[in-house]
Motif scaffolding. Structure first.
Motif, PDB file in Angstrom:
ATOM      1  N   ILE A   1       0.833  -1.208   0.000  1.00 13.67           N
ATOM      2  CA  ILE A   1       0.000   0.000   0.000  1.00 13.67           C
ATOM      3  C   ILE A   1       0.865   1.255   0.000  1.00 13.67           C
ATOM      4  O   ILE A   1       0.609   2.212  -0.744  1.00 13.67           O
ATOM      5  CB  ILE A   1      -0.945   0.000   1.227  1.00 13.67           C
ATOM      6  CG1 ILE A   1      -2.020  -1.075   1.044  1.00 13.67           C
ATOM      7  CG2 ILE A   1      -1.586   1.371   1.431  1.00 13.67           C
ATOM      8  CD1 ILE A   1      -2.893  -1.283   2.262  1.00 13.67           C
ATOM      9  N   GLN A   2       1.916   1.233   0.803  1.00 10.46           N
ATOM     10  CA  GLN A   2       2.804   2.399   0.886  1.00 10.46           C
ATOM     11  C   GLN A   2       3.662   2.540  -0.364  1.00 10.46           C
ATOM     12  O   GLN A   2       3.905   3.651  -0.838  1.00 10.46           O
ATOM     13  CB  GLN A   2       3.674   2.279   2.135  1.00 10.46           C
ATOM     14  CG  GLN A   2       2.873   2.454   3.412  1.00 10.46           C
ATOM     15  CD  GLN A   2       3.590   1.951   4.644  1.00 10.46           C
ATOM     16  OE1 GLN A   2       4.628   1.305   4.546  1.00 10.46           O
ATOM     17  NE2 GLN A   2       3.044   2.234   5.809  1.00 10.46           N
TER      18      GLN A   2
ATOM     19  N   ILE B   1      -5.433  -9.586  -1.153  1.00  3.93           N
ATOM     20  CA  ILE B   1      -5.203  -8.139  -1.279  1.00  3.93           C
ATOM     21  C   ILE B   1      -3.780  -7.878  -1.746  1.00  3.93           C
ATOM     22  O   ILE B   1      -3.541  -7.039  -2.630  1.00  3.93           O
ATOM     23  CB  ILE B   1      -5.462  -7.434   0.066  1.00  3.93           C
ATOM     24  CG1 ILE B   1      -6.940  -7.527   0.444  1.00  3.93           C
ATOM     25  CG2 ILE B   1      -5.049  -5.959  -0.009  1.00  3.93           C
ATOM     26  CD1 ILE B   1      -7.262  -6.990   1.825  1.00  3.93           C
ATOM     27  N   TYR B   2      -2.830  -8.606  -1.155  1.00  8.27           N
ATOM     28  CA  TYR B   2      -1.421  -8.436  -1.533  1.00  8.27           C
ATOM     29  C   TYR B   2      -1.246  -8.671  -3.025  1.00  8.27           C
ATOM     30  O   TYR B   2      -0.587  -7.886  -3.721  1.00  8.27           O
ATOM     31  CB  TYR B   2      -0.553  -9.405  -0.737  1.00  8.27           C
ATOM     32  CG  TYR B   2       0.915  -9.331  -1.072  1.00  8.27           C
ATOM     33  CD1 TYR B   2       1.771  -8.517  -0.338  1.00  8.27           C
ATOM     34  CD2 TYR B   2       1.452 -10.068  -2.116  1.00  8.27           C
ATOM     35  CE1 TYR B   2       3.124  -8.436  -0.640  1.00  8.27           C
ATOM     36  CE2 TYR B   2       2.799  -9.990  -2.439  1.00  8.27           C
ATOM     37  CZ  TYR B   2       3.624  -9.178  -1.696  1.00  8.27           C
ATOM     38  OH  TYR B   2       4.953  -9.102  -2.018  1.00  8.27           O
TER      39      TYR B   2
ATOM     40  N   ALA C   1      -3.409  -8.433  -5.292  1.00 10.97           N
ATOM     41  CA  ALA C   1      -4.142  -7.458  -6.102  1.00 10.97           C
ATOM     42  C   ALA C   1      -3.314  -6.183  -6.279  1.00 10.97           C
ATOM     43  O   ALA C   1      -3.385  -5.524  -7.322  1.00 10.97           O
ATOM     44  CB  ALA C   1      -5.484  -7.127  -5.454  1.00 10.97           C
ATOM     45  N   ILE C   2      -2.530  -5.858  -5.265  1.00 15.91           N
ATOM     46  CA  ILE C   2      -1.746  -4.619  -5.286  1.00 15.91           C
ATOM     47  C   ILE C   2      -0.372  -4.815  -5.912  1.00 15.91           C
ATOM     48  O   ILE C   2       0.112  -3.973  -6.670  1.00 15.91           O
ATOM     49  CB  ILE C   2      -1.600  -4.058  -3.854  1.00 15.91           C
ATOM     50  CG1 ILE C   2      -2.974  -3.756  -3.259  1.00 15.91           C
ATOM     51  CG2 ILE C   2      -0.747  -2.796  -3.850  1.00 15.91           C
ATOM     52  CD1 ILE C   2      -2.936  -3.325  -1.811  1.00 15.91           C
ATOM     53  N   SER C   3       0.259  -5.941  -5.600  1.00 14.19           N
ATOM     54  CA  SER C   3       1.647  -6.181  -6.020  1.00 14.19           C
ATOM     55  C   SER C   3       1.879  -6.049  -7.522  1.00 14.19           C
ATOM     56  O   SER C   3       2.829  -5.376  -7.935  1.00 14.19           O
ATOM     57  CB  SER C   3       2.100  -7.564  -5.536  1.00 14.19           C
ATOM     58  OG  SER C   3       3.409  -7.845  -5.979  1.00 14.19           O
ATOM     59  N   PRO C   4       1.056  -6.661  -8.394  1.00 11.57           N
ATOM     60  CA  PRO C   4       1.333  -6.542  -9.830  1.00 11.57           C
ATOM     61  C   PRO C   4       1.240  -5.111 -10.338  1.00 11.57           C
ATOM     62  O   PRO C   4       1.998  -4.721 -11.231  1.00 11.57           O
ATOM     63  CB  PRO C   4       0.274  -7.444 -10.475  1.00 11.57           C
ATOM     64  CG  PRO C   4      -0.784  -7.609  -9.457  1.00 11.57           C
ATOM     65  CD  PRO C   4      -0.090  -7.556  -8.136  1.00 11.57           C
ATOM     66  N   VAL C   5       0.332  -4.322  -9.777  1.00 13.06           N
ATOM     67  CA  VAL C   5       0.203  -2.925 -10.207  1.00 13.06           C
ATOM     68  C   VAL C   5       1.440  -2.139  -9.800  1.00 13.06           C
ATOM     69  O   VAL C   5       1.962  -1.333 -10.581  1.00 13.06           O
ATOM     70  CB  VAL C   5      -1.069  -2.280  -9.621  1.00 13.06           C
ATOM     71  CG1 VAL C   5      -1.181  -0.824 -10.060  1.00 13.06           C
ATOM     72  CG2 VAL C   5      -2.302  -3.059 -10.060  1.00 13.06           C
ATOM     73  N   ASN C   6       1.926  -2.375  -8.580  1.00 14.50           N
ATOM     74  CA  ASN C   6       3.135  -1.688  -8.144  1.00 14.50           C
ATOM     75  C   ASN C   6       4.321  -2.060  -9.026  1.00 14.50           C
ATOM     76  O   ASN C   6       5.167  -1.211  -9.349  1.00 14.50           O
ATOM     77  CB  ASN C   6       3.439  -2.029  -6.686  1.00 14.50           C
ATOM     78  CG  ASN C   6       2.494  -1.338  -5.723  1.00 14.50           C
ATOM     79  OD1 ASN C   6       1.748  -0.445  -6.104  1.00 14.50           O
ATOM     80  ND2 ASN C   6       2.516  -1.748  -4.470  1.00 14.50           N
TER      81      ASN C   6
END
Length: 307
Positions: free
Chosen positions: A204-205, A239-240, A242-247
């Motif tokens: 998230i950060q 959730i992890y 879902a966020i990780s590939p975008v980052n």
């Protein structure tokens, strides 16, 4: 008893515990080793200011221009002997990073000027072997190839202080092996859950995602709460991922210095839908689409170099 300026700076400059240290992969070599950079996030810096100064600190921000780009300047002030002392620093932001990201970076740089986390810049380089399992997930490029895996960072506190971190206290006289085993299992489950929450927070950060979006992620994975602490291990994992590939995708875009328009352009191709902003990516992109978008970028970049 009031602390004088020297005592305050010394307290602010104290090394952080290992669990407060985050790690980021900067690059990778041909031997499968990643150059890992230790850092603290803005939340850890705020907690240090609260611990040392209580309410006797404040921060102010203003938008500026650095090297022709949008940037943010932080004026961090601490109260010493009834006088306010201010130190200032700024940080640029890219086209597709949020305003929050610019604030956070500027704040952390201003904190360094008061000694918070400054010692991290003096540490030796950490080239760590990328393995199939470990405590920190990494995704880094080696030339045109992306390398993913895990590393096991050393104890920064031990390196800085020259002494090993104190082990957690154990019960002196366990009542019985049968009573101790469930307790140990519960402690491990609790520890694993805390690590999972920390991993999600890290993502998230890294993505500079606003905290008000967390309930949407929780709702997406079927958690009837607005707090990550209430999510199960399975929900946190979802959730992890879902966020990780975008980052990962955004980090690649930064590497190629893409504009916001270009970032959305490539993501719209693989998602086959109109995307209005960066936040929408977290609800549309997955690992497969991320890989496809990165391949498109690499292909177009290679063509432009050849021409």
């Amino acid at each position: 008893m009031k602390l004088d300026g020297r005592d305050i700076l010394k307290a602010l400059s104290e090394p952080f515990e290992d669990h407060e240290i985050e790690w980021r992969a900067q690059t990778c070599n041909q031997y499968g080793n990643a150059l890992m950079l230790p850092y603290i996030d803005a939340r850890a810096a705020m907690e240090r200011l609260d611990k040392v100064l209580g309410v006797n600190w404040k921060d102010q921000y203003r938008e500026i221009t650095m090297n022709g780009k949008q940037a943010f300047q932080c004026e961090l002030s601490i109260k010493i002997a009834d006088e306010w002392v201010t130190r200032t620093d700024g940080a640029e932001t890219t086209d597709f990073e949020s305003v929050k990201g610019g604030y956070s970076s500027a704040f952390k740089r201003a904190c360094v000027k008061f000694g918070i986390g400054r010692y991290l810049y003096d540490l030796p380089q950490f080239w760590l072997k990328i393995e199939k399992s470990g405590s920190v997930y990494v995704s880094v490029k080696n030339g045109g190839e992306k390398i993913t895996g895990f590393v096991n960072p050393p104890s920064v506190l031990e390196i800085v202080t020259g002494s090993k971190p104190k082990p957690q206290s154990q019960p002196k006289q366990p009542q019985s092996q049968q009573a101790q085993q469930p307790a140990n299992q519960n402690q491990k489950a609790s520890s694993d859950h805390e690590k999972a929450i920390k991993a999600v927070w890290g993502q998230i950060q890294d993505g500079n995602i606003a905290s008000n979006l967390i309930p949407y992620f929780l709702e997406r994975v079927g958690c009837n709460s607005s707090d990550l602490k209430d999510a199960s291990m399975e929900q946190l994992e979802r959730i992890y991922h879902a966020i990780s590939p975008v980052n990962t995708y955004l980090n690649v875009c930064r590497g190629y210095n893409l504009s916001l328009e270009q970032v959305l352009y490539y993501s719209q191709i693989v998602c086959k839908t109109t995307i209005a902003d960066i936040i929408a990516l977290y609800f549309l992109m997955d690992y497969k689409r991320t890989e496809e978008a990165i391949e498109l970028i690499k292909g177009d970049y290679s063509k432009s170099i050849a021409q």
